[in-house]
Design a protein around this motif. Structure first.
Motif, PDB file in Angstrom:
ATOM      1  N   CYS A 164      45.905  43.898  49.733  1.00 22.93           N
ATOM      2  CA  CYS A 164      45.790  42.446  49.527  1.00 22.93           C
ATOM      3  C   CYS A 164      46.568  41.639  50.563  1.00 22.93           C
ATOM      4  N   PRO A 165      47.880  41.882  50.758  1.00 20.47           N
ATOM      5  CA  PRO A 165      48.583  41.097  51.784  1.00 20.47           C
ATOM      6  C   PRO A 165      48.127  41.420  53.203  1.00 20.47           C
ATOM      7  N   ILE A 166      47.788  42.692  53.461  1.00 17.74           N
ATOM      8  CA  ILE A 166      47.254  43.039  54.784  1.00 17.74           C
ATOM      9  C   ILE A 166      46.035  42.179  55.085  1.00 17.74           C
ATOM     10  N   LEU A 167      45.098  42.156  54.154  1.00 16.25           N
ATOM     11  CA  LEU A 167      43.851  41.432  54.348  1.00 16.25           C
ATOM     12  C   LEU A 167      44.079  39.931  54.506  1.00 16.25           C
ATOM     13  N   GLN A 168      44.945  39.378  53.675  1.00 21.47           N
ATOM     14  CA  GLN A 168      45.194  37.939  53.759  1.00 21.47           C
ATOM     15  C   GLN A 168      45.714  37.539  55.133  1.00 21.47           C
ATOM     16  N   TYR A 169      46.668  38.300  55.644  1.00 21.41           N
ATOM     17  CA  TYR A 169      47.321  37.893  56.881  1.00 21.41           C
ATOM     18  C   TYR A 169      46.501  38.194  58.121  1.00 21.41           C
ATOM     19  N   ILE A 170      45.753  39.280  58.150  1.00 20.90           N
ATOM     20  CA  ILE A 170      44.931  39.507  59.344  1.00 20.90           C
ATOM     21  C   ILE A 170      43.717  38.578  59.343  1.00 20.90           C
ATOM     22  N   ALA A 171      43.237  38.223  58.144  1.00 19.72           N
ATOM     23  CA  ALA A 171      42.105  37.289  58.066  1.00 19.72           C
ATOM     24  C   ALA A 171      42.519  35.901  58.517  1.00 19.72           C
ATOM     25  N   THR A 172      43.629  35.412  58.018  1.00 15.82           N
ATOM     26  CA  THR A 172      44.049  34.058  58.371  1.00 15.82           C
ATOM     27  C   THR A 172      44.544  33.978  59.811  1.00 15.82           C
ATOM     28  N   ALA A 173      44.941  35.123  60.398  1.00 18.94           N
ATOM     29  CA  ALA A 173      45.341  35.125  61.806  1.00 18.94           C
ATOM     30  C   ALA A 173      44.140  35.085  62.740  1.00 18.94           C
ATOM     31  N   GLY A 174      42.941  35.354  62.202  1.00 21.80           N
ATOM     32  CA  GLY A 174      41.740  35.247  63.013  1.00 21.80           C
ATOM     33  C   GLY A 174      41.190  36.551  63.543  1.00 21.80           C
ATOM     34  N   VAL A 175      41.548  37.684  62.926  1.00 19.42           N
ATOM     35  CA  VAL A 175      40.917  38.946  63.311  1.00 19.42           C
ATOM     36  C   VAL A 175      39.419  38.812  63.024  1.00 19.42           C
ATOM     37  N   GLY A 176      38.601  38.992  64.057  1.00 20.57           N
ATOM     38  CA  GLY A 176      37.205  38.575  63.972  1.00 20.57           C
ATOM     39  C   GLY A 176      36.309  39.400  63.091  1.00 20.57           C
ATOM     40  N   THR A 177      36.572  40.719  63.005  1.00 17.90           N
ATOM     41  CA  THR A 177      35.740  41.606  62.195  1.00 17.90           C
ATOM     42  C   THR A 177      36.641  42.472  61.336  1.00 17.90           C
ATOM     43  N   ILE A 178      36.472  42.358  60.031  1.00 18.81           N
ATOM     44  CA  ILE A 178      37.311  43.111  59.081  1.00 18.81           C
ATOM     45  C   ILE A 178      36.409  43.878  58.126  1.00 18.81           C
ATOM     46  N   GLY A 179      36.682  45.169  57.982  1.00 22.11           N
ATOM     47  CA  GLY A 179      36.026  45.985  56.974  1.00 22.11           C
ATOM     48  C   GLY A 179      37.002  46.317  55.868  1.00 22.11           C
ATOM     49  N   ILE A 180      36.513  46.346  54.645  1.00 24.10           N
ATOM     50  CA  ILE A 180      37.340  46.706  53.484  1.00 24.10           C
ATOM     51  C   ILE A 180      36.623  47.815  52.731  1.00 24.10           C
ATOM     52  N   ILE A 181      37.311  48.936  52.523  1.00 26.73           N
ATOM     53  CA  ILE A 181      36.697  49.993  51.728  1.00 26.73           C
ATOM     54  C   ILE A 181      37.544  50.281  50.500  1.00 26.73           C
ATOM     55  N   ASP A 182      36.897  50.244  49.332  1.00 30.40           N
ATOM     56  CA  ASP A 182      37.538  50.540  48.049  1.00 30.40           C
ATOM     57  C   ASP A 182      36.420  50.688  47.019  1.00 30.40           C
ATOM     58  N   PHE A 183      36.579  51.616  46.106  1.00 31.02           N
ATOM     59  CA  PHE A 183      35.537  51.824  45.096  1.00 31.02           C
ATOM     60  C   PHE A 183      36.001  51.389  43.708  1.00 31.02           C
ATOM     61  N   ASP A 184      37.181  50.795  43.625  1.00 35.39           N
ATOM     62  CA  ASP A 184      37.799  50.492  42.336  1.00 35.39           C
ATOM     63  C   ASP A 184      37.423  49.092  41.852  1.00 35.39           C
ATOM     64  N   VAL A 185      37.700  48.844  40.575  1.00 32.70           N
ATOM     65  CA  VAL A 185      37.515  47.518  39.996  1.00 32.70           C
ATOM     66  C   VAL A 185      38.875  46.922  39.645  1.00 32.70           C
ATOM     67  N   ILE A 186      38.920  45.618  39.496  1.00 29.65           N
ATOM     68  CA  ILE A 186      40.158  44.917  39.169  1.00 29.65           C
ATOM     69  C   ILE A 186      40.523  45.179  37.708  1.00 29.65           C
ATOM     70  N   GLU A 187      41.791  45.533  37.485  1.00 30.02           N
ATOM     71  CA  GLU A 187      42.298  45.754  36.128  1.00 30.02           C
ATOM     72  C   GLU A 187      43.482  44.831  35.876  1.00 30.02           C
ATOM     73  N   LEU A 188      43.758  44.587  34.616  1.00 30.86           N
ATOM     74  CA  LEU A 188      44.807  43.632  34.263  1.00 30.86           C
ATOM     75  C   LEU A 188      46.156  44.019  34.853  1.00 30.86           C
ATOM     76  N   HIS A 189      46.463  45.313  34.866  1.00 31.02           N
ATOM     77  CA  HIS A 189      47.765  45.751  35.374  1.00 31.02           C
ATOM     78  C   HIS A 189      47.888  45.628  36.893  1.00 31.02           C
ATOM     79  N   ASN A 190      46.784  45.324  37.581  1.00 26.91           N
ATOM     80  CA  ASN A 190      46.834  45.096  39.028  1.00 26.91           C
ATOM     81  C   ASN A 190      47.429  43.731  39.377  1.00 26.91           C
ATOM     82  N   LEU A 191      47.329  42.780  38.473  1.00 30.13           N
ATOM     83  CA  LEU A 191      47.508  41.380  38.841  1.00 30.13           C
ATOM     84  C   LEU A 191      48.933  41.015  39.231  1.00 30.13           C
ATOM     85  N   HIS A 192      49.936  41.789  38.824  1.00 31.21           N
ATOM     86  CA  HIS A 192      51.311  41.422  39.159  1.00 31.21           C
ATOM     87  C   HIS A 192      51.627  41.655  40.628  1.00 31.21           C
TER      88      HIS A 192
END
Length: 236
Positions: free
Chosen positions: A42-70
């Motif tokens: 999450c923080p990796i993606l936020q900061y490279i996206a807002t810095a202007g990295v032109g092409t970003i791939g994200i790989i993950d097969f999971d779903v969001i769960e309540l215990h993730n949110l903290h």
């Protein structure tokens, strides 16, 4: 996107003499794959996206769960049960609509790792298990891709850059993965939510420096304890 739009969005970093127009163009042309859209991702993606990295791939097969949110701060409670990668893509596109983001809702495996990783210049590993870390490392070595490595547990984190311009890789530090039965994990041992934020930002920072051609870690492993703020750099 025009030069004026570039400057309006990225001016605070473009004002740095180490970046400027040429550095921002390097960021725009870069292709970065982030493994995992969880606590580190999450923080990796936020900061490279807002810095202007032109092409970003994200790989993950999971779903969001309540215990993730903290700690996985791209997501909110209304999104529990949704795909992490498609949700992350939607959020990041709102943060910066001027970049291209690909959501890969798959589990990274031996069968697909080479095909997926080969499309990117740099790989940032935010995975949470040794099997994936070694698969990512070995695939990056095979394909000659730079790898930014990070891991967390409790109050402690690690950071390294592997396989960059001839530097060493994960197996030079840890030749073989540990016995899974002997490995502690966050599910059982816990993690304070701010820790992946700090380590993830450090991983994003190294990613941006590599793209920009700035000095970065080389055959060094950072051990960072946030409980007593001890910072150790080991050479390997």
């Amino acid at each position: 996107m025009s030069i004026i739009e570039d400057f309006l969005r990225y001016s605070r970093q473009m004002n740095l003499p180490e970046i400027g127009d040429l550095g921002q163009e390097k960021l725009k042309k870069a292709k970065v794959l982030v493994i995992g859209a969880g606590g580190l991702g999450c923080p990796i993606l936020q900061y490279i996206a807002t810095a202007g990295v032109g092409t970003i791939g994200i790989i993950d097969f999971d779903v969001i769960e309540l215990h993730n949110l903290h700690r996985q701060i791209l997501y909110i409670e209304d999104q529990v049960g949704l795909s992490k990668v498609t949700t992350a893509k939607a959020v990041l596109e709102k943060l910066n609509p001027l970049i291209a983001i690909t959501a890969i809702e798959e589990k990274l495996m031996i069968e697909n790792a080479t095909k997926i990783i080969d499309g990117y210049d740099i790989v940032v590993d935010g995975s949470d298990n040794f099997a994936t870390r070694y698969l990512v490392n070995d695939t990056c070595v095979l394909l000659g891709k730079t790898l930014i490595y990070g891991s967390i547990l409790g109050f402690e984190g690690q950071l390294a850059v592997f396989n960059h311009n001839g530097s060493k890789n994960l197996r030079h530090v840890f030749p073989e993965p540990p016995n899974p039965k002997e490995v502690p994990n966050c599910n059982l041992n816990g993690v304070l939510g701010t820790l992946p934020g700090m380590i993830g930002m450090m991983m994003a920072h190294e990613t941006l420096k590599i793209i920009l051609g700035l000095p970065t870690l080389r055959n060094e492993l950072i051990l960072f304890s946030t409980l007593n703020w001890s910072f150790t750099k080991l050479n390997f």
